[in-house]
Scaffold this motif. Sequence first.
Motif, mmCIF file in Angstrom:
data_model
loop_
_atom_site.group_PDB
_atom_site.id
_atom_site.type_symbol
_atom_site.label_atom_id
_atom_site.label_comp_id
_atom_site.label_asym_id
_atom_site.label_seq_id
_atom_site.Cartn_x
_atom_site.Cartn_y
_atom_site.Cartn_z
ATOM 1 N N SER A 182 25.361 10.574 -15.142
ATOM 2 C CA SER A 182 25.556 9.644 -14.037
ATOM 3 C C SER A 182 24.237 9.159 -13.466
ATOM 4 O O SER A 182 24.214 8.242 -12.664
ATOM 5 C CB SER A 182 26.378 10.283 -12.930
ATOM 6 O OG SER A 182 25.652 11.334 -12.348
ATOM 7 N N ARG A 183 23.151 9.781 -13.836
ATOM 8 C CA ARG A 183 21.876 9.306 -13.335
ATOM 9 C C ARG A 183 20.841 9.280 -14.441
ATOM 10 O O ARG A 183 20.631 10.278 -15.112
ATOM 11 C CB ARG A 183 21.367 10.227 -12.263
ATOM 12 C CG ARG A 183 22.318 10.309 -11.147
ATOM 13 C CD ARG A 183 21.572 10.719 -9.971
ATOM 14 N NE ARG A 183 22.322 11.677 -9.238
ATOM 15 C CZ ARG A 183 21.996 12.070 -8.043
ATOM 16 N NH1 ARG A 183 20.917 11.608 -7.490
ATOM 17 N NH2 ARG A 183 22.729 12.943 -7.432
ATOM 18 N N LEU A 214 20.231 0.750 -8.140
ATOM 19 C CA LEU A 214 19.456 0.245 -9.266
ATOM 20 C C LEU A 214 18.067 -0.051 -8.778
ATOM 21 O O LEU A 214 17.884 -0.701 -7.764
ATOM 22 C CB LEU A 214 20.100 -1.028 -9.820
ATOM 23 C CG LEU A 214 19.340 -1.715 -10.957
ATOM 24 C CD1 LEU A 214 19.262 -0.813 -12.166
ATOM 25 C CD2 LEU A 214 20.037 -3.015 -11.335
ATOM 26 N N LEU A 223 27.541 -1.712 -6.272
ATOM 27 C CA LEU A 223 26.104 -1.518 -6.050
ATOM 28 C C LEU A 223 25.781 -1.550 -4.563
ATOM 29 O O LEU A 223 26.134 -2.465 -3.853
ATOM 30 C CB LEU A 223 25.325 -2.619 -6.775
ATOM 31 C CG LEU A 223 23.825 -2.333 -6.937
ATOM 32 C CD1 LEU A 223 23.618 -1.195 -7.894
ATOM 33 C CD2 LEU A 223 23.110 -3.567 -7.425
ATOM 34 N N CYS A 252 27.811 -5.972 -10.308
ATOM 35 C CA CYS A 252 28.095 -4.554 -10.086
ATOM 36 C C CYS A 252 28.785 -4.412 -8.746
ATOM 37 O O CYS A 252 28.126 -4.342 -7.706
ATOM 38 C CB CYS A 252 26.797 -3.746 -10.070
ATOM 39 S SG CYS A 252 25.832 -3.954 -11.573
ATOM 40 N N MET A 265 20.336 4.209 -11.581
ATOM 41 C CA MET A 265 19.464 3.874 -12.705
ATOM 42 C C MET A 265 18.129 3.432 -12.158
ATOM 43 O O MET A 265 18.068 2.545 -11.304
ATOM 44 C CB MET A 265 20.099 2.745 -13.509
ATOM 45 C CG MET A 265 19.252 2.254 -14.633
ATOM 46 S SD MET A 265 19.889 2.896 -16.164
ATOM 47 C CE MET A 265 18.766 2.195 -17.322
ATOM 48 N N THR A 318 23.070 0.470 -19.640
ATOM 49 C CA THR A 318 24.094 0.199 -18.641
ATOM 50 C C THR A 318 25.419 -0.169 -19.284
ATOM 51 O O THR A 318 26.474 0.016 -18.705
ATOM 52 C CB THR A 318 23.667 -0.936 -17.698
ATOM 53 O OG1 THR A 318 23.304 -2.061 -18.490
ATOM 54 C CG2 THR A 318 22.486 -0.523 -16.865
ATOM 55 N N LEU A 353 27.531 5.842 -15.090
ATOM 56 C CA LEU A 353 26.205 5.735 -14.477
ATOM 57 C C LEU A 353 26.311 5.281 -13.027
ATOM 58 O O LEU A 353 26.987 4.313 -12.709
ATOM 59 C CB LEU A 353 25.399 4.709 -15.276
ATOM 60 C CG LEU A 353 23.885 4.829 -15.196
ATOM 61 C CD1 LEU A 353 23.427 6.144 -15.736
ATOM 62 C CD2 LEU A 353 23.267 3.690 -15.980
ATOM 63 N N GLU A 354 25.623 6.011 -12.168
ATOM 64 C CA GLU A 354 25.636 5.594 -10.765
ATOM 65 C C GLU A 354 24.250 5.265 -10.266
ATOM 66 O O GLU A 354 24.083 4.551 -9.299
ATOM 67 C CB GLU A 354 26.218 6.718 -9.895
ATOM 68 C CG GLU A 354 27.703 6.885 -10.095
ATOM 69 C CD GLU A 354 28.267 7.953 -9.209
ATOM 70 O OE1 GLU A 354 27.553 8.446 -8.330
ATOM 71 O OE2 GLU A 354 29.452 8.278 -9.401
ATOM 72 N N LEU A 370 27.900 1.425 -10.958
ATOM 73 C CA LEU A 370 26.486 1.596 -10.605
ATOM 74 C C LEU A 370 26.304 1.421 -9.113
ATOM 75 O O LEU A 370 26.769 0.454 -8.528
ATOM 76 C CB LEU A 370 25.663 0.551 -11.366
ATOM 77 C CG LEU A 370 24.168 0.815 -11.438
ATOM 78 C CD1 LEU A 370 23.889 2.090 -12.181
ATOM 79 C CD2 LEU A 370 23.481 -0.353 -12.110
ATOM 80 N N LYS A 371 25.614 2.404 -8.491
ATOM 81 C CA LYS A 371 25.450 2.326 -7.053
ATOM 82 C C LYS A 371 24.019 2.008 -6.643
ATOM 83 O O LYS A 371 23.767 1.439 -5.604
ATOM 84 C CB LYS A 371 25.847 3.654 -6.418
ATOM 85 C CG LYS A 371 27.310 3.943 -6.502
ATOM 86 C CD LYS A 371 27.719 4.933 -5.421
ATOM 87 C CE LYS A 371 29.222 4.980 -5.309
ATOM 88 N NZ LYS A 371 29.823 6.002 -6.163
ATOM 89 N N HIS A 426 28.353 -3.567 -14.458
ATOM 90 C CA HIS A 426 28.724 -2.156 -14.487
ATOM 91 C C HIS A 426 29.630 -1.852 -13.319
ATOM 92 O O HIS A 426 29.366 -2.254 -12.207
ATOM 93 C CB HIS A 426 27.454 -1.285 -14.396
ATOM 94 C CG HIS A 426 27.667 0.125 -14.825
ATOM 95 N ND1 HIS A 426 28.330 1.044 -14.068
ATOM 96 C CD2 HIS A 426 27.314 0.765 -15.961
ATOM 97 C CE1 HIS A 426 28.364 2.193 -14.704
ATOM 98 N NE2 HIS A 426 27.752 2.057 -15.858
#
Lengths: 148, 609
Positions: free
Chosen positions: B421-422, B495, B513, B510, B449, B440, B446-447, B492-493, B489
């Motif tokens: 996730s990271r 980036l 995000l 996202c 990146m 991605t 993935l949260e 994804l939170k 994504h």
Amino acid sequence: MKFCAVKQYFDDENNNNITSGASTTMIPLPNVESHPLAILITYCKKHLKIKANNADNKKETEKEMEQYEQELLKKVMPQELTELILAANYLNFKEALDFFCRAVASAIQNKSIEFVRKFFGLESDFELGEEEKLREEFAWSFEGVDED
Amino acid sequence: MQHQNQPHFSADAPTTPCAGPTVTFSSAAADHKRGKKRGSYNCGRCGLPKKGHNCHTSITTTTTTDTTTATTTSSPIINTPTSRADSSASLSSTRPPPPRQPYTHFRRALSFDDDVRAGFPEPEPEVEEEEQEEEDFGYPSMDPEPGALPASCLWEILRRLPPVGLLSAARVSKSWRETSKRLWKAAEELRLRVPARAQVGFVGSVLQKCPGLVRLSLRMESDLDATMLACIAFSCPNLEFMEILKSDTAINRINGDELGRFVADKRCLKSLKMEGCSNLGGFVLCSSSLSTLWLSDLYSLSKMVFNCPNLKEISLEFYRQENDSTDLTTMVDGLGRNCLRLQNIHIASVRLSHSVVLALTAANLRGLRMLSLVLGSEITDASVAAIASSYPNLELLDLSGSSISDSGIGMICNVFPETLSRLLLALCPNVTSSGIQFATAQLPLLELMDCGMTICDPNSQNGIPDESSDWELRNTANHLIYQKLIIKHGRLKKLSLWGCSGLDALYLNCPELNDLNLNSCKNLHPERLLLQCSKLESVHASGCQELLIGAVESQVSNDFPAVENVLPCKRLADGSKRVRVPHFLSAQSCDDDKKRRRVERRHCNVLVS
């Protein structure tokens, strides 16, 4: 029901009373003056209102509460704070108790001992030598004390 | 002098006596169990791990800190090539006041603490405080005078004082002294700042008042030596969590033997975190209780032995000097043999190499979930292959500063899509935008990146001329090849693309995000930016062109066309047909207002030159 003491009273009442005249029952609050009670009720209402307004967003709730609290503090005399604490304590109103305690703590923080005594209307009941001894013990902690 | 910050009440409900929620490490521990959720970016003076400036600004506030000491997540941004903004995703803000630890900075992805320094200031009463209150009410010699506070109220007030306040409160009157004594005895947690000219015995005298102490956090502004350790060892028999932070001017003189003795003697010690460990020289740590160990500023250690079978988390940050003679391979080898329960490993050293990785992969660390090996430019794709084959269940992988390339990313995506996730790959010069896009696309969970400083403009210069002339220069030198990034994504939170000066186009779709870092994306073209991220809360854009910042703002505040959801329909006034109505006409402006407000806050970020 934020005033837990009152809530309890209601619960007890319901257990005892079969008649449903509960809405007009008078609840005795012997230890609470009217003035602090009024402030507490306003606080409570405001708190619930803000909570309802910002149901989803916790941050907003806190921010608004803080703003309200700041304004409230300006209006309230420092000496009244003790009364408010007593009232909130008796009513078992946790949020208000916490808020007022915080306010008092920040008010007396870093102030001299005399100030604190005056604030609470207390007198020193130490004997002559004791106080000096205490002062020496932690002399370093009394640096940087604010002016009254 | 001694100083503890006021509790930071921005999190949930302030402390209540019995809840004792303001416990630093329990949420950290719980976070480790969950394993994901939060990561904090760290700006670094030196690039990656340290967060230096942020914590310092918070700590150097004076004793009159109040509840708004929000050294917040919209943090100061340093615009140098080797730094990046802080952003912390406090995703688990439901937790009671989360620990704010100033050195979460160098934890980066492995830390689950917010950047904000919380400090709950004063000692916390134990859970049995309820019992104590009973005692207060019935205590005969403490009948309050008329108008004075009952003991329980006094307790509530005194609880909220910092230690200095508490000590001076003891001098007000006898009943106050009693209450404050009791408060000290009930204290379980203490955060203390030890000032630069502290007298000998200062800390000792304070510690002796609270024998029940379980957690201790000292911020040393004076030097730290063995007598302090001995003092702590003597005064706090039940100590479980110890943290020693160091200001820049203080020196940590503790050597390896002393540390080893301390750790061995403290049978309950579960967590030890210490900064400034440059004088250790070598150590042997034996403890069956220790489960978390963070040491930073390590340098040239002759031997490091960890006889800690219950060790779950270890973080070793080496002072970044080239001539560090520590033998990392042997150390990791030892770790692998002795500490089989390790779950989180973080090692930051320029001497990390493939052989170290091989030693790690040779070990049988079945519980390993977070692996962070940063600054090692000798870590290559072969290392990634080794990691991927031995530890296929990683949730966090941080290989920032390494030499891995897009094929390494390919391997990562082959092995870890179900757990990772990271992913942090900052300062990896061989990674390109296609590698990032591939990651991605292939890693659904993935949260977070972090691709800072990966896509770098090959023609960029190192100086920082002022923006407008730079832009023109770049425009005229138009034979540069820029890269673009398209990311779509669902989860994804966060980036981070800080320093990606080789990026000129960015398309992001996202919906989850929250945080986007575009610091120093100097060449990102304002017209080649598309942000379709409805939950975006902050965009860091310092060091970017003015036009770009403007473009970002307009994109975020006018999210209507970008939102894929259908606009609400309303009938025309004459009832003839339904038309789509933009959001601003319906009563749903709260979110946008919030975003706009946040954009404005972002706009006020300091551009540091």
